[in-house]
Scaffold this motif. Structure first.
Motif, PDB file in Angstrom:
ATOM      1  N   PRO A   1       0.744  -1.033  -0.048  1.00 35.68           N
ATOM      2  CA  PRO A   1      -0.011   0.024   0.024  1.00 35.68           C
ATOM      3  C   PRO A   1       0.824   1.291   0.020  1.00 35.68           C
ATOM      4  CG  PRO A   1      -0.201  -1.311   2.022  1.00 35.68           C
ATOM      5  CD  PRO A   1       0.709  -2.088   1.129  1.00 35.68           C
ATOM      6  N   TYR A   2       0.236   2.229  -0.577  1.00 34.62           N
ATOM      7  CA  TYR A   2       1.198   3.546  -1.000  1.00 34.62           C
ATOM      8  C   TYR A   2       0.676   4.545   0.372  1.00 34.62           C
ATOM      9  CZ  TYR A   2       2.435   1.556  -5.327  1.00 34.62           C
ATOM     10  OH  TYR A   2       2.966   0.649  -6.431  1.00 34.62           O
ATOM     11  N   VAL A   3       0.275   4.101   1.413  1.00 35.02           N
ATOM     12  CA  VAL A   3       0.095   5.005   2.526  1.00 35.02           C
ATOM     13  C   VAL A   3       0.462   4.271   3.777  1.00 35.02           C
ATOM     14  CG1 VAL A   3      -1.935   5.701   3.955  1.00 35.02           C
ATOM     15  CG2 VAL A   3      -2.183   5.872   1.598  1.00 35.02           C
ATOM     16  N   GLN A   4       1.464   4.975   4.424  1.00 35.03           N
ATOM     17  CA  GLN A   4       2.222   4.308   5.363  1.00 35.03           C
ATOM     18  C   GLN A   4       1.619   3.724   6.663  1.00 35.03           C
ATOM     19  OE1 GLN A   4       5.431   7.317   6.492  1.00 35.03           O
ATOM     20  NE2 GLN A   4       6.656   5.964   5.154  1.00 35.03           N
ATOM     21  N   SER A   5       0.388   4.442   7.268  1.00 34.63           N
ATOM     22  CA  SER A   5      -0.511   3.899   8.263  1.00 34.63           C
ATOM     23  C   SER A   5      -0.982   2.462   7.782  1.00 34.63           C
ATOM     24  CB  SER A   5      -1.686   4.834   8.601  1.00 34.63           C
ATOM     25  OG  SER A   5      -2.299   5.017   7.291  1.00 34.63           O
ATOM     26  N   GLN A   6      -1.056   2.165   6.420  1.00 37.54           N
ATOM     27  CA  GLN A   6      -1.489   0.926   5.990  1.00 37.54           C
ATOM     28  C   GLN A   6      -0.188  -0.349   6.171  1.00 37.54           C
ATOM     29  OE1 GLN A   6      -3.842   1.534   2.660  1.00 37.54           O
ATOM     30  NE2 GLN A   6      -5.066   3.050   3.482  1.00 37.54           N
ATOM     31  N   ARG A   7       0.939   0.249   6.543  1.00 35.13           N
ATOM     32  CA  ARG A   7       2.094  -0.816   6.281  1.00 35.13           C
ATOM     33  C   ARG A   7       2.700  -0.899   7.682  1.00 35.13           C
ATOM     34  NH1 ARG A   7       4.181  -0.511   1.134  1.00 35.13           N
ATOM     35  NH2 ARG A   7       6.376  -0.674   1.937  1.00 35.13           N
ATOM     36  N   VAL A   8       1.967  -0.722   8.933  1.00 35.59           N
ATOM     37  CA  VAL A   8       2.452  -0.899  10.125  1.00 35.59           C
ATOM     38  C   VAL A   8       2.940  -2.297  10.273  1.00 35.59           C
ATOM     39  CG1 VAL A   8       2.072  -0.881  12.512  1.00 35.59           C
ATOM     40  CG2 VAL A   8       1.237   0.854  10.960  1.00 35.59           C
ATOM     41  N   ASP A   9       2.282  -3.564   9.829  1.00 35.27           N
ATOM     42  CA  ASP A   9       2.567  -4.540   9.736  1.00 35.27           C
ATOM     43  C   ASP A   9       4.117  -4.898   9.358  1.00 35.27           C
ATOM     44  OD1 ASP A   9       1.470  -4.244   7.461  1.00 35.27           O
ATOM     45  OD2 ASP A   9       0.700  -6.298   7.316  1.00 35.27           O
ATOM     46  N   ILE A  10       4.374  -4.286   8.345  1.00 32.87           N
ATOM     47  CA  ILE A  10       5.626  -4.398   7.764  1.00 32.87           C
ATOM     48  C   ILE A  10       6.687  -3.812   8.360  1.00 32.87           C
ATOM     49  CG2 ILE A  10       6.969  -3.664   5.418  1.00 32.87           C
ATOM     50  CD1 ILE A  10       4.410  -3.724   3.917  1.00 32.87           C
ATOM     51  N   TYR A  11       6.464  -2.558   9.152  1.00 30.48           N
ATOM     52  CA  TYR A  11       7.511  -2.041   9.753  1.00 30.48           C
ATOM     53  C   TYR A  11       7.710  -2.736  10.924  1.00 30.48           C
ATOM     54  CZ  TYR A  11       5.754   1.979   6.836  1.00 30.48           C
ATOM     55  OH  TYR A  11       5.398   2.616   5.811  1.00 30.48           O
ATOM     56  N   GLN A  12       6.725  -3.127  11.510  1.00 28.49           N
ATOM     57  CA  GLN A  12       6.918  -4.147  12.717  1.00 28.49           C
ATOM     58  C   GLN A  12       7.446  -5.486  12.581  1.00 28.49           C
ATOM     59  OE1 GLN A  12       3.321  -4.459  14.929  1.00 28.49           O
ATOM     60  NE2 GLN A  12       3.416  -2.511  15.580  1.00 28.49           N
ATOM     61  N   ALA A  13       7.614  -5.955  11.463  1.00 26.61           N
ATOM     62  CA  ALA A  13       8.212  -7.202  11.141  1.00 26.61           C
ATOM     63  C   ALA A  13       9.640  -7.041  11.101  1.00 26.61           C
ATOM     64  CB  ALA A  13       7.960  -7.790   9.765  1.00 26.61           C
ATOM     65  N   PHE A  14      10.134  -5.818  10.451  1.00 25.82           N
ATOM     66  CA  PHE A  14      11.573  -5.330  10.496  1.00 25.82           C
ATOM     67  C   PHE A  14      12.010  -4.949  11.847  1.00 25.82           C
ATOM     68  CE2 PHE A  14      10.587  -5.237   5.926  1.00 25.82           C
ATOM     69  CZ  PHE A  14      11.719  -5.537   5.208  1.00 25.82           C
ATOM     70  N   ALA A  15      11.330  -4.356  12.436  1.00 23.76           N
ATOM     71  CA  ALA A  15      11.687  -4.063  13.771  1.00 23.76           C
ATOM     72  C   ALA A  15      11.900  -5.188  14.761  1.00 23.76           C
ATOM     73  CB  ALA A  15      10.394  -3.315  14.659  1.00 23.76           C
ATOM     74  N   LYS A  16      10.908  -6.166  14.512  1.00 21.94           N
ATOM     75  CA  LYS A  16      11.297  -7.499  15.068  1.00 21.94           C
ATOM     76  C   LYS A  16      12.520  -8.359  14.817  1.00 21.94           C
ATOM     77  CE  LYS A  16       8.853 -11.830  16.182  1.00 21.94           C
ATOM     78  NZ  LYS A  16       7.381 -12.670  16.031  1.00 21.94           N
ATOM     79  N   LYS A  17      12.689  -8.054  13.533  1.00 25.76           N
ATOM     80  CA  LYS A  17      13.879  -8.644  12.996  1.00 25.76           C
ATOM     81  C   LYS A  17      15.341  -8.098  13.473  1.00 25.76           C
ATOM     82  CE  LYS A  17      16.502  -9.895   8.511  1.00 25.76           C
ATOM     83  NZ  LYS A  17      17.450  -8.864   8.345  1.00 25.76           N
ATOM     84  N   LEU A  18      15.310  -6.593  13.902  1.00 23.80           N
ATOM     85  CA  LEU A  18      16.312  -5.982  14.240  1.00 23.80           C
ATOM     86  C   LEU A  18      16.487  -6.337  15.917  1.00 23.80           C
ATOM     87  CD1 LEU A  18      16.270  -2.361  12.644  1.00 23.80           C
ATOM     88  CD2 LEU A  18      17.618  -4.200  12.044  1.00 23.80           C
ATOM     89  N   VAL A  19      15.541  -6.437  16.513  1.00 28.96           N
ATOM     90  CA  VAL A  19      15.473  -6.754  17.884  1.00 28.96           C
ATOM     91  C   VAL A  19      16.069  -8.230  18.053  1.00 28.96           C
ATOM     92  CG1 VAL A  19      14.218  -7.342  20.049  1.00 28.96           C
ATOM     93  CG2 VAL A  19      13.609  -5.161  18.605  1.00 28.96           C
ATOM     94  N   SER A  20      15.670  -8.943  17.068  1.00 27.67           N
ATOM     95  CA  SER A  20      16.037 -10.365  17.059  1.00 27.67           C
ATOM     96  C   SER A  20      17.624 -10.625  16.975  1.00 27.67           C
ATOM     97  CB  SER A  20      15.478 -11.261  16.333  1.00 27.67           C
ATOM     98  OG  SER A  20      15.624 -11.217  15.013  1.00 27.67           O
ATOM     99  N   GLU A  21      18.030  -9.627  16.152  1.00 26.92           N
ATOM    100  CA  GLU A  21      19.350  -9.455  15.802  1.00 26.92           C
ATOM    101  C   GLU A  21      20.487  -8.673  16.702  1.00 26.92           C
ATOM    102  OE1 GLU A  21      18.905 -10.080  10.993  1.00 26.92           O
ATOM    103  OE2 GLU A  21      19.302  -8.012  11.864  1.00 26.92           O
TER     104      GLU A  21
END
Ligand code: GLU
Length: 548
Positions: free
Chosen positions: A116-136
């Motif tokens: 989606p081209y609207v950021q508020s609809q991409r929160v699951d994507i950001y969280q997946a990356f945040a989770k990855k960074l934490v896990s690393e």
């Protein structure tokens, strides 16, 4: 450390893996030289000229390389969200004719494969990356305070950091699994911070497409990448989005240069190749009071708001051409050499974008606009004026529409068929005042004091025999004849040699008539104005000055 487990504690519901996401955003198939760029406004309810400037640069870069332009709405900052704010962005872009290859419609439909081209609809994507960074172990949860206070805490630390130039201390940086678990059990909210590798001593170099190589202090702050409301601030969101969406060039304001080192560190942590930034200089103004250069501001300068240009009725081409001028000063010469070509034919690349802050000057914009309006036909000018009035001056619109023939004639005056059309009108809002004598008889007269009596005397004779002439030439002959009879010079040379022998010259006589009819010493062709007003109204006005 149990980073993986900590990540799981924080995001038990985030099942989407980064690998799965990356698969959904395949690399774009680009031809040599094609640019993929974007306009990424935040919906604030206001389109600043600086933002539009970026949009227009991006639009041209994509267009000139047969590339791709997409629109991304950056609405993760809830505080800045304003109702209808998105609609303002779409309205401005649409009215200025900036077309996007990929975007989300106002109804929420994504056009393009990278949404989606609207950021508020991409929160699951950001969280997946945040989770990855934490896990690393590259990011960590921070429980210090609730969202509201988070920024303040960060500020405090930043200030401390500036003071002693040491690596900032953060109590949450190395929380154990047990400690994190306790917080989660307590229901404490958390933000995610990047665990910076830097100590505050490092410097980094990076390339800017406009400014060349820049050097700055490397980031050394554990800055927030996901706020405690679960949503990321700009830095994290844009790094992910520009990567997934395949941006090759990001045009953004110069104000982001100082945070670029932090952004680059994020790209690295995320395992991404940094995108190419193109930091455009901010548009300035010369302050009227101080004479100093300053940033054009929403607060003091109405022209900082893109809506201003619609309200004032500037043709969109005037504004776009002025912006082109600011992007690249070569446009002016190009325009001179190619007066007939559409602006779209002026091509520029990244290297042609000015690195120096352009200075906004309304006079210059008006000049461009005057030239442009001088080239359109009377009929077109009338229809543009009417379109503008329908939106901004309904009473005027009714008048214009009800008397179209008269106003088309007015708009065509000194324009259609003229070898040198008058260059006087620069927007539609000024036209009512500019043609005020068409709407109302003058209330005041631009007469020199000792001319008043002479004018009355001349006009008294003129009105007696007045009949609408059938051509401009005939009109002038009539005036000349009467002037001659009343002791005015018809031979300018003779008049110059001995002005005292005459009451004035023919030019003076014409001026009296012009002032009686329009109130002004200067006007477009008086004969045409008379025709538009009609014989009765002309006589009324002549009499009005006689009795003034
Ligand atoms: N949303 C950001 C802004 O409006 C976008 C900056 C960028 O283009 O990356 O300033």
């Amino acid at each position: 450390m149990d980073y993986k487990e900590i990540a799981e504690l924080l995001y038990p519901n985030v099942k989407l893996s980064v690998e799965e996401i990356l698969k959904k955003y395949p690399k774009r198939n680009l031809k040599e030289g094609q640019i993929v760029t974007r306009f990424a406004p935040s919906p604030t309810g206001f389109m600043h000229i600086g933002n539009f400037f970026q949009a227009f640069i991006s639009y041209n870069l994509a267009k000139n390389t047969d590339g791709i332009l997409f629109l991304r709405i950056e609405d993760t900052d809830e505080k800045r969200k304003v109702r209808q704010a998105k609609a303002v962005i779409y309205e401005v872009l649409e009215r200025f004719g900036l077309k996007f290859n990929e975007y989300q419609t106002l109804d929420g439909e994504d056009i393009g494969d990278y949404g989606p081209y609207v950021q508020s609809q991409r929160v699951d994507i950001y969280q997946a990356f945040a989770k990855k960074l934490v896990s690393e172990g590259k990011a960590f949860p921070c429980f210090c305070k609730k969202t509201e206070g988070k920024e303040d805490v960060l500020k405090l630390r930043e200030n401390k950091f500036e003071e002693d130039d040491e690596k900032e201390y953060d109590a949450c940086r190395d929380l154990s699994y047990e400690e994190v678990k306790q917080h989660i059990l307590n229901g404490d909210s958390f933000a995610i911070r990047l665990k910076t590798k830097n100590t505050g001593k490092e410097r980094i170099k990076f390339n800017d497409l406009i400014k060349g190589e820049l050097e700055a202090k490397a980031n050394a702050k554990d800055f927030v990448i996901v706020k405690s409301d679960g949503v990321p601030p700009y830095a994290f969101a844009h790094a992910i989005d520009d990567t997934l969406m395949g941006t090759t060039v990001a045009v953004r304001g110069e104000e982001y240069i100082s945070s670029t080192p932090a952004h680059l560190e994020l790209f690295e942590a995320l395992g991404f190749t940094p995108i190419n930034y193109c930091h455009n200089p901010l548009i300035c103004k010369i302050d009227e009071k101080t004479g100093n250069r300053r940033k054009i501001s929403k607060r003091y300068d109405p022209e900082a708001n893109m809506m201003y240009y619609f309200e004032q009725g500037y043709p969109i081409e005037s504004v776009l051409e002025y912006l082109l001028n600011m992007i690249n000063s070569g446009f002016e010469i190009w325009r001179k050499n190619n007066p007939e070509l559409p602006w779209q034919d002026f091509k520029f690349g990244i290297n042609d974008i000015t690195a120096v802050a352009p200075i906004f000057d309304l006079v210059k914009l008006n000049d461009i606009s005057k030239n442009l309006i001088a080239r359109i036909s009377g009929e077109k000018l009338y229809s543009n004026w009417l379109t503008w009035a329908k939106e901004y001056d309904k009473v005027l619109a009714t008048e214009l529409e009800g008397n179209s023939e008269k106003y088309i004639k007015l708009c065509a005056m000194d324009r259609d068929g003229a070898t040198k059309p008058r260059k006087d009108i620069y927007n539609y809002a000024m036209m009512k005042e500019y043609f005020s004598y068409i709407f109302n008889a003058p209330k005041e007269y631009e007469l020199e004091e000792n001319d008043a009596e002479k004018a009355k005397e001349f006009l008294t004779e003129y009105v007696k025999s007045f009949a609408m002439p059938s051509s401009n030439e005939e009109w002038f002959e009539q005036v000349k004849k009467l002037a001659d009879k009343l002791g005015y010079a018809t031979d300018n040379k003779a008049y110059k040699q001995n002005p005292d022998a005459y009451k004035g010259n023919v030019a003076k006589a014409c001026e009296f008539i012009r002032v009686a009819i329009t109130g002004r010493k200067n006007s477009p062709t008086l004969y045409t104005i008379m025709l538009i007003l009609g014989e009765d109204e002309v006589k009324n006005r002549l009499n009005k000055l006689i009795n003034y």
